[in-house]
Design an enzyme around this catalytic site. Structure first.
Site, PDB file in Angstrom:
ATOM      1  N   ASP A  13       5.831 -17.270 -41.622  1.00  9.88           N
ATOM      2  CA  ASP A  13       4.469 -17.080 -42.115  1.00  9.88           C
ATOM      3  C   ASP A  13       3.682 -18.344 -41.751  1.00  9.88           C
ATOM      4  OD1 ASP A  13       2.207 -16.019 -43.156  1.00  9.88           O
ATOM      5  OD2 ASP A  13       3.041 -15.510 -45.094  1.00  9.88           O
TER       6      ASP A  13
HETATM    7  C1  BGC Z   1      -0.282 -14.497 -44.558  1.00 11.30           C
HETATM    8  C2  BGC Z   1       0.310 -13.515 -43.582  1.00 11.30           C
HETATM    9  C3  BGC Z   1      -0.593 -13.378 -42.394  1.00 11.30           C
HETATM   10  C4  BGC Z   1      -0.745 -14.741 -41.755  1.00 11.30           C
HETATM   11  C5  BGC Z   1      -1.566 -14.745 -40.497  1.00 11.30           C
HETATM   12  C6  BGC Z   1      -0.628 -15.820 -43.889  1.00 11.30           C
HETATM   13  O1  BGC Z   1      -1.339 -16.650 -44.713  1.00 11.30           O
HETATM   14  O2  BGC Z   1       0.612 -14.707 -45.629  1.00 11.30           O
HETATM   15  O3  BGC Z   1       0.527 -12.286 -44.209  1.00 11.30           O
HETATM   16  O4  BGC Z   1      -0.091 -12.441 -41.503  1.00 11.30           O
HETATM   17  O5  BGC Z   1      -1.343 -15.612 -42.684  1.00 11.30           O
HETATM   18  O6  BGC Z   1      -2.893 -14.569 -40.731  1.00 11.30           O
END
Ligand code: BGC
Length: 765
Positions: A296
């Protein structure tokens, strides 16, 4: 279907030609995969360590690739792209920009391995569909597959290869802001929806120009943060993890999801991003999944504040060993991996495994055939936000609405009603309906409820609109905290005046789009600001109120449930929000949605879910010493699976084809369902089971099947479910999935409160 795999890799000191044209039918599939592995190995054999690590590195865009770099960091990124030190980018938008970024790599880098572009296409790209929690209320797997398909089509036409969806985190906590992004509290329903969404995004051919790679996230446990607080610590045991959290991930893996994303949270002391058991042993080992795991955002570097790694290099070592293949904006792999390999602290075989996984997805997407195939400005113009796509969005949207209360048949409203007041801060809100994760959805682009009503009613109806009060004030954006109006309630007076003039009041209340979503957990789930005051002021002069509830989470609406005759749960339904709401308000569509989450009576009951354990003190013994809160009933305000229709349905008793089940056998459970009202309608018939005694304690009820049935007035149908030993499996005290012999209750009904059951025994030799 033909997939052409044709690629000429031009490299400085030689060249590798990979050519092939492979018919992708069943017989040739294995050969296809063998050939694919040969190609991956050939590419890998040409790569330097730096280039391999480059594939594991993902940067966010939002910067001009071809324009003047605005700062040194951007310049560095550009250089790294040229040097083949970047494998993927996220947030590079439009066909034009993705093409430009790809060109940098294809022109300058030594091996010309195409970038894979990722983006959060969560519930639509530009045509917005209902937020995932709302859409899950449709229980309509075909509709959900279709919405993912359209989202993929629009995203692919705009240069995207990969979405960071579906989020398959089960969540039982309405306080958690991201409950809006999942499919609710039940692992069985979530598993079915996970598969539908993966199929929708990916189709049956990832290389088609209409499909994109999906990503099952967040692996794992992210929906179980303490107190519903985002990113918070998760403290659950192994059985809860296996039985309640992992099933949708396993279903997505089995459905061939191309990628996984790990999670920000820790579970019992180990951050998910560093969890070797989950990523390497279980997912890639036991489940045999061959895609790649992206971290993530920054979650590898976050191992440092977690207190699990001392610096980025240490974090890189831990994450790569655990099985995180790509570093999203954590800058840990680019900082640490090369040295770690040179110092023999990380085995290069781990790097090779990660790179092969990434290349595999790139090959499957057809990027080696044509790295620009998705970046087509013509298709972007003709295929995005079309009327056809909006019609599909409206269809899914109306199916996602849940009728929670309909006293004295206040609904549907007569299209020729003499006068109607439409009141509330969300009534003419054109922005909240597109939700918080809105991708390229344009601000204020949705049809509001007021607009939808205006389009639906006859010319003779007098219609009054009053906002009453503002809800959110000031800046509204993905990263800015939302400010709630707590100072100005001057509009209540005019709202009351309007209510006095109308036969019926449609009150549109709930949450702003930026009250739920990432980082937006709340301790309160009742109406924010002056909404309750507005509602009670209107109620004092006109009791014929239909509450249209717009929200991203279950809300505490006990007062409304007790006082108002009509309640429609409409969530945030996307671009066609207001039209879909009007379809249901005026009876063009008979509501068929069912709640995918329980509604508590009070926030103090959270986490709150139907498939809870019985405890040692379940029964009301007339004293205080049983498991309950003294100030609220244990019963939900609105139960999981609940939803009314404009018609009524009658269920017969459950009939089993046999009262015992043995290994290898199937028993059927059936009911006769009758439409006992006077409209045609659809009912989601639900099968629940209870395993009475287990080697670990078992939930009081678990969803085990559902089927949507359409019936004309007076019509009956027999609905049959098959019960196999596999359906009864769970992760037992033996630490494996198996079925234990013993007694089961089989319930079939209209929601999770169904109480009549048939008895079934599972007998082993
Ligand atoms: C989120 C993810 C997301 C990623 C990219 C993160 O902060 O938890 O679910 O896909 O950002 O934007």
């Amino acid at each position: 279907m033909e997939i052409r795999l044709k690629r000429l890799l031009n490299i400085g000191f030689g060249s590798l030609i990979i050519m092939g044209s492979i018919a992708c039918n069943n017989e040739k599939l294995t050969k296809h995969e063998d050939d694919l592995e040969t190609k991956i190995d050939s590419v890998l054999s040409l790569m330097t360590l730096k280039e391999k690590i480059g594939q594991m590195n993902q940067y966010s865009g939002g910067w001009e690739v071809t324009g003047t770099p605005s700062d040194i960091d951007t310049q560095t990124k550009l250089e790294k792209l040229k040097n083949g030190e970047v494998g993927s980018m996220l947030n590079v938008l439009t066909a034009k920009e993705t093409r430009e970024a790809q060109e940098v790599v294809m022109t300058h880098s030594r091996l010309k391995i195409p970038l894979i572009f990722g983006y959060d296409v969560i519930h639509g790209y530009k045509t917005m569909f209902p937020i995932p929690l709302g859409e899950s209320a449709s229980w309509d797997l075909n509709a959900m597959e279709k919405s993912a398909q359209i989202a993929a089509k629009e995203a692919a036409a705009s240069g995207q290869h990969w979405t960071f969806a579906p989020m398959v985190d089960v969540s039982r906590d309405a306080r958690w802001g991201r409950i809006m992004e999942g499919s609710g509290e039940d692992p069985f329903l979530a598993s079915k929806i996970a598969v539908a969404r993966v199929k929708g995004f990916q189709g049956d051919d990832l290389a088609s120009e209409n499909t994109i790679a999906a990503c099952a996230k967040h692996f794992a446990g992210y929906g179980f943060g303490e107190a519903g607080r985002d990113y918070n610590t998760v403290n659950i045991g192994e059985h809860e993890l296996q039985n309640s959290i992992l099933p949708p991930f396993k279903a997505a893996a089995n459905a061939g999801v191309a990628t996984f994303m790990n999670a920000f949270n820790e579970i019992d002391g180990t951050p998910a991003t560093a969890d070797k058991y989950l990523q390497r042993d279980l997912l890639k080992g036991e489940w045999g999944w061959d895609g790649f795991m992206v971290s993530d955002w920054g979650s590898i570097a976050e191992l440092i504040p977690h207190g699990f790694a001392k610096d980025r290099t240490d974090a890189a070592r831990i994450a790569v060993e655990a099985g995180s293949d790509m570093d999203m904006e954590g800058r840990a792999y680019e900082v640490g991996l090369e040295t770690l390999v040179h110092e023999n602290k990380v085995d290069v075989a781990l790097i090779d495994d990660a790179v092969k996984r990434i290349l595999r997805v790139k090959f499957r997407l057809g990027l080696f055939d044509d790295p620009y195939r998705y970046s087509n400005t013509e298709r972007e113009k003709s295929e995005v936000y079309t009327n056809e796509n909006r019609d599909i969005a409206r269809d899914v949207a109306k199916k996602s609405i849940v009728l929670l209360k309909n006293q004295n048949h206040i609904l549907p409203l007569d299209k020729n009603i003499k006068s109607l007041a439409v009141i509330g801060p969300l009534a003419n809100d054109k922005d909240t309906p597109i939700g918080n994760w809105r991708a390229q959805g344009e601000a204020n682009s949705a049809i509001s409820v007021f607009e939808g009503i205006q389009d639906a009613i006859g010319d003779d109806t007098r219609i009054f609109y009053e906002k009453g009060v503002d809800l959110g004030v000031g800046e509204r954006s993905f990263l800015a905290p939302l400010k709630i109006n707590t100072t100005n309630k001057t509009g209540i007076e005019s709202a009351v005046k309007a209510a006095k003039l109308a036969e019926v009041v449609v009150m549109v209340l709930g949450e702003d789009a930026f009250q739920s979503g990432e980082g937006r957990s709340q301790t309160q789930i009742s109406f924010a600001g002056f909404q309750q005051e507005l509602l009670e002021a209107v109620y004092a002069v006109n009791k014929n109120i239909v509450l249209v509830l717009m929200n991203g989470r279950p809300m505490e609406i006990s007062w409304s449930a007790a006082h108002l005759p009509g309640i429609l749960e409409v969530w945030q339904l996307g671009s066609e929000h207001g039209h879909a709401v009007a379809d249901v308000l005026f009876g063009n569509y008979n509501p068929s949605g069912k709640l995918p989450v329980s509604f508590p009576r009070s926030v103090g009951q959270e986490p709150f879910y139907y498939n809870q354990k019985n405890t040692g003190r379940p029964a009301d013994n007339g004293e205080v010493t049983f498991s309950h809160h003294t100030d609220a009933s244990n019963d939900p305000l609105f139960a999981f699976g609940f939803g009314l229709s404009y018609t009524t349905f009658k269920y017969s008793e459950v009939k089993l084809s046999a009262s015992t089940l043995k290994p290898g056998e199937t028993v059927t459970a059936s009911v006769a369902l009758t439409n006992s009202g006077n409209r045609s309608g659809k009912e989601v018939v639900q099968l629940y089971m209870r395993d009475l005694v287990g080697s670990i304690t078992r939930p009081i009820k678990e969803l085990k099947g559902f089927e949507m049935v359409s019936l004309e007035p007076g019509e009956s149908k027999t609905v049959t479910f098959e019960i196999t030993p596999e359906l009864l499996q769970f992760y037992t005290a033996n630490k494996k999935w198996e079925t234990e012999a013993g007694d089961f209750h089989v319930f079939i009904g209209s929601d999770s409160r169904v109480s009549t059951f048939a008895e079934l025994e599972y007998v082993t030799p």
